[in-house]
Write an enzyme that holds these catalytic residues in place. Structure first.
Site, PDB file in Angstrom:
ATOM      1  N   ASP A 226       0.865  -1.177   0.000  1.00  0.00           N
ATOM      2  CA  ASP A 226       0.000   0.000   0.000  1.00  0.00           C
ATOM      3  C   ASP A 226       0.901   1.226   0.000  1.00  0.00           C
ATOM      4  O   ASP A 226       2.088   1.161   0.303  1.00  0.00           O
ATOM      5  CB  ASP A 226      -0.893  -0.015   1.252  1.00  0.00           C
ATOM      6  CG  ASP A 226      -1.776   1.222   1.336  1.00  0.00           C
ATOM      7  OD1 ASP A 226      -2.422   1.559   0.333  1.00  0.00           O
ATOM      8  OD2 ASP A 226      -1.808   1.874   2.389  1.00  0.00           O
ATOM      9  N   SER A 227       0.281   2.368  -0.293  1.00  0.00           N
ATOM     10  CA  SER A 227       1.012   3.629  -0.252  1.00  0.00           C
ATOM     11  C   SER A 227       1.515   3.950   1.158  1.00  0.00           C
ATOM     12  O   SER A 227       2.438   4.731   1.323  1.00  0.00           O
ATOM     13  CB  SER A 227       0.092   4.755  -0.722  1.00  0.00           C
ATOM     14  OG  SER A 227      -1.102   4.744   0.048  1.00  0.00           O
TER      15      SER A 227
ATOM     16  N   CYS B   1      -3.877  -0.995  -1.973  1.00  0.00           N
ATOM     17  CA  CYS B   1      -4.195   0.412  -2.215  1.00  0.00           C
ATOM     18  C   CYS B   1      -5.197   0.538  -3.366  1.00  0.00           C
ATOM     19  O   CYS B   1      -4.952   0.036  -4.467  1.00  0.00           O
ATOM     20  CB  CYS B   1      -2.902   1.138  -2.578  1.00  0.00           C
ATOM     21  SG  CYS B   1      -3.110   2.893  -2.880  1.00  0.00           S
ATOM     22  N   ASN B   2      -6.317   1.204  -3.099  1.00  0.00           N
ATOM     23  CA  ASN B   2      -7.310   1.409  -4.163  1.00  0.00           C
ATOM     24  C   ASN B   2      -6.737   2.233  -5.304  1.00  0.00           C
ATOM     25  O   ASN B   2      -7.004   1.964  -6.475  1.00  0.00           O
ATOM     26  CB  ASN B   2      -8.540   2.129  -3.602  1.00  0.00           C
ATOM     27  CG  ASN B   2      -9.465   1.208  -2.847  1.00  0.00           C
ATOM     28  OD1 ASN B   2     -10.484   0.790  -3.355  1.00  0.00           O
ATOM     29  ND2 ASN B   2      -9.108   0.870  -1.618  1.00  0.00           N
ATOM     30  N   THR B   3      -5.955   3.247  -4.971  1.00  0.00           N
ATOM     31  CA  THR B   3      -5.422   4.130  -6.006  1.00  0.00           C
ATOM     32  C   THR B   3      -4.480   3.355  -6.937  1.00  0.00           C
ATOM     33  O   THR B   3      -4.559   3.486  -8.162  1.00  0.00           O
ATOM     34  CB  THR B   3      -4.688   5.328  -5.361  1.00  0.00           C
ATOM     35  OG1 THR B   3      -5.561   5.942  -4.412  1.00  0.00           O
ATOM     36  CG2 THR B   3      -4.251   6.336  -6.391  1.00  0.00           C
TER      37      THR B   3
ATOM     38  N   GLU C 172      -5.726   9.491   9.430  1.00  0.00           N
ATOM     39  CA  GLU C 172      -4.333   9.439   9.883  1.00  0.00           C
ATOM     40  C   GLU C 172      -4.141  10.205  11.184  1.00  0.00           C
ATOM     41  O   GLU C 172      -3.307   9.853  12.014  1.00  0.00           O
ATOM     42  CB  GLU C 172      -3.399   9.938   8.780  1.00  0.00           C
ATOM     43  CG  GLU C 172      -3.334   8.873   7.708  1.00  0.00           C
ATOM     44  CD  GLU C 172      -2.370   9.119   6.587  1.00  0.00           C
ATOM     45  OE1 GLU C 172      -1.839  10.230   6.471  1.00  0.00           O
ATOM     46  OE2 GLU C 172      -2.176   8.176   5.809  1.00  0.00           O
TER      47      GLU C 172
ATOM     48  N   CYS D 209     -11.360   3.081  -0.499  1.00  0.00           N
ATOM     49  CA  CYS D 209     -10.053   3.577  -0.047  1.00  0.00           C
ATOM     50  C   CYS D 209      -9.678   2.811   1.216  1.00  0.00           C
ATOM     51  O   CYS D 209     -10.556   2.519   2.044  1.00  0.00           O
ATOM     52  CB  CYS D 209     -10.135   5.078   0.239  1.00  0.00           C
ATOM     53  SG  CYS D 209      -8.659   5.765   1.006  1.00  0.00           S
ATOM     54  N   THR D 210      -8.384   2.512   1.339  1.00  0.00           N
ATOM     55  CA  THR D 210      -7.894   1.744   2.494  1.00  0.00           C
ATOM     56  C   THR D 210      -8.293   2.359   3.837  1.00  0.00           C
ATOM     57  O   THR D 210      -8.481   1.645   4.819  1.00  0.00           O
ATOM     58  CB  THR D 210      -6.355   1.704   2.460  1.00  0.00           C
ATOM     59  OG1 THR D 210      -5.868   3.037   2.243  1.00  0.00           O
ATOM     60  CG2 THR D 210      -5.853   0.780   1.399  1.00  0.00           C
ATOM     61  N   HIS D 211      -8.376   3.688   3.878  1.00  0.00           N
ATOM     62  CA  HIS D 211      -8.577   4.366   5.164  1.00  0.00           C
ATOM     63  C   HIS D 211     -10.032   4.381   5.636  1.00  0.00           C
ATOM     64  O   HIS D 211     -10.296   4.563   6.812  1.00  0.00           O
ATOM     65  CB  HIS D 211      -8.103   5.819   5.058  1.00  0.00           C
ATOM     66  CG  HIS D 211      -6.615   5.973   5.010  1.00  0.00           C
ATOM     67  ND1 HIS D 211      -5.831   5.338   4.076  1.00  0.00           N
ATOM     68  CD2 HIS D 211      -5.770   6.700   5.783  1.00  0.00           C
ATOM     69  CE1 HIS D 211      -4.572   5.664   4.273  1.00  0.00           C
ATOM     70  NE2 HIS D 211      -4.506   6.487   5.300  1.00  0.00           N
TER      71      HIS D 211
END
Ligand code: DGL
Length: 270
Positions: free
Chosen positions: A11-12, A74-76, A153, A185-187
């Site tokens: 992931d990013s 990561c979705n992006t 975050e 999105c991961t978050h």
């Protein structure tokens, strides 16, 4: 490659640990090796060219370690770089967009599906494409929600601020009369309670919230079963980051939903 080899996940940054959490729940016997590109997070606001370059670096690093399968958490990156990674790597590559889109289509009754994601994911059109490949009658309503990543975050996952931000982002989707919403999105799984609460407050009918992390873990389980790649015994998790290994623990534990006690965090350079 053998069933005993680890599954690589990248992931990013740390958000992909929400996907690791779902994988550990579904497949507790697997060995997982996670790479979080904490030096270069976020990817979601960057150009496709840069995302491709970063994704290649992460994937190659994991592939060198002898993995049996790669999960792009990561979705992006899944939205922009999956075709490239599938061509360049000689292990199966699973992204999060396909599973999220398929779970969204399975959830919607009205065929009006909402997706919230980073600007990069929305701009790529990957979710509408993935939905169109399994359902010609489902309309997708997307909304970029860039402020949700820094909120998570910072640990601001409840209270007035996330409520207001979520309300603002969801307004056009609720106006479009969606009945299901993919968290692209991961978050966002960490904001799932606020999101559920806000759709319940504003939508005239129930809206199903679909977590792409959980959908990915389910498809991963099917994939390794079909290919006879499932491992037995006790699973493990190895963590690598490209920056701040010492400050990793608290934030990572929130995404992982578990303490990092007993796990070492390696700093690597790509
Ligand atoms: N991991 C990213 C995603 O799922 C969110 C964080 C970022 O922008 O890098 O799209």
């Amino acid at each position: 490659m053998t069933a005993d080899d680890p599954i690589g996940v990248f992931d990013s940054g740390l958000g992909g640990l929400t996907v690791v959490r779902a994988i550990r729940e579904a497949l507790p016997s697997e060995r997982l090796v996670y790479l979080g590109d904490t030096a270069r997070v976020p990817y979601g606001t960057r150009s496709a060219h840069t995302i491709l370059r970063y994704a290649r670096g992460c994937a190659r690093h994991l592939a060198r370690d002898g993995i049996k399968l790669l999960v792009v958490a990561c979705n992006t990156v899944s939205a922009v770089a999956l075709p490239m990674l599938r061509v360049e790597l000689d292990v199966p590559v699973l992204g999060v967009i396909g599973p999220g889109a398929r779970a969204g289509v399975a959830a919607t009754r009205s065929h009006r599906l909402g997706v919230i994601a980073t600007p990069g994911t929305v701009a790529s059109g990957a979710y509408p494409r993935a939905v169109a490949s399994v359902s010609s009658r489902t309309e997708v309503f997307q909304r970029a929600a860039p402020l949700l990543v820094p909120l998570v975050e910072e640990g601001w996952t409840d209270g007035e601020v996330p409520r207001l931000v979520v309300d603002r982002y969801l307004e056009p989707l609720i106006a479009a009369d969606i009945d299901s919403l993919v968290l692209g999105c991961t978050h966002y799984p960490l904001l799932a309670d606020v999101i559920r609460d806000r759709v319940a407050a504003h939508s005239p009918h129930p809206v199903t919230v679909v977590d792409s992390a959980a959908a990915t873990a389910t498809e991963l389980e099917e994939l390794i079963g079909e290919r006879g790649m499932a491992r037995t015994g006790e699973g493990s998790l190895r963590l690598m980051v490209t920056d701040r290994p010492d400050q990793f623990a608290d934030e990572a534990a929130r995404f992982l939903g578990a303490s990092l006690e007993g796990l070492t965090v390696e700093a690597i350079d790509l």
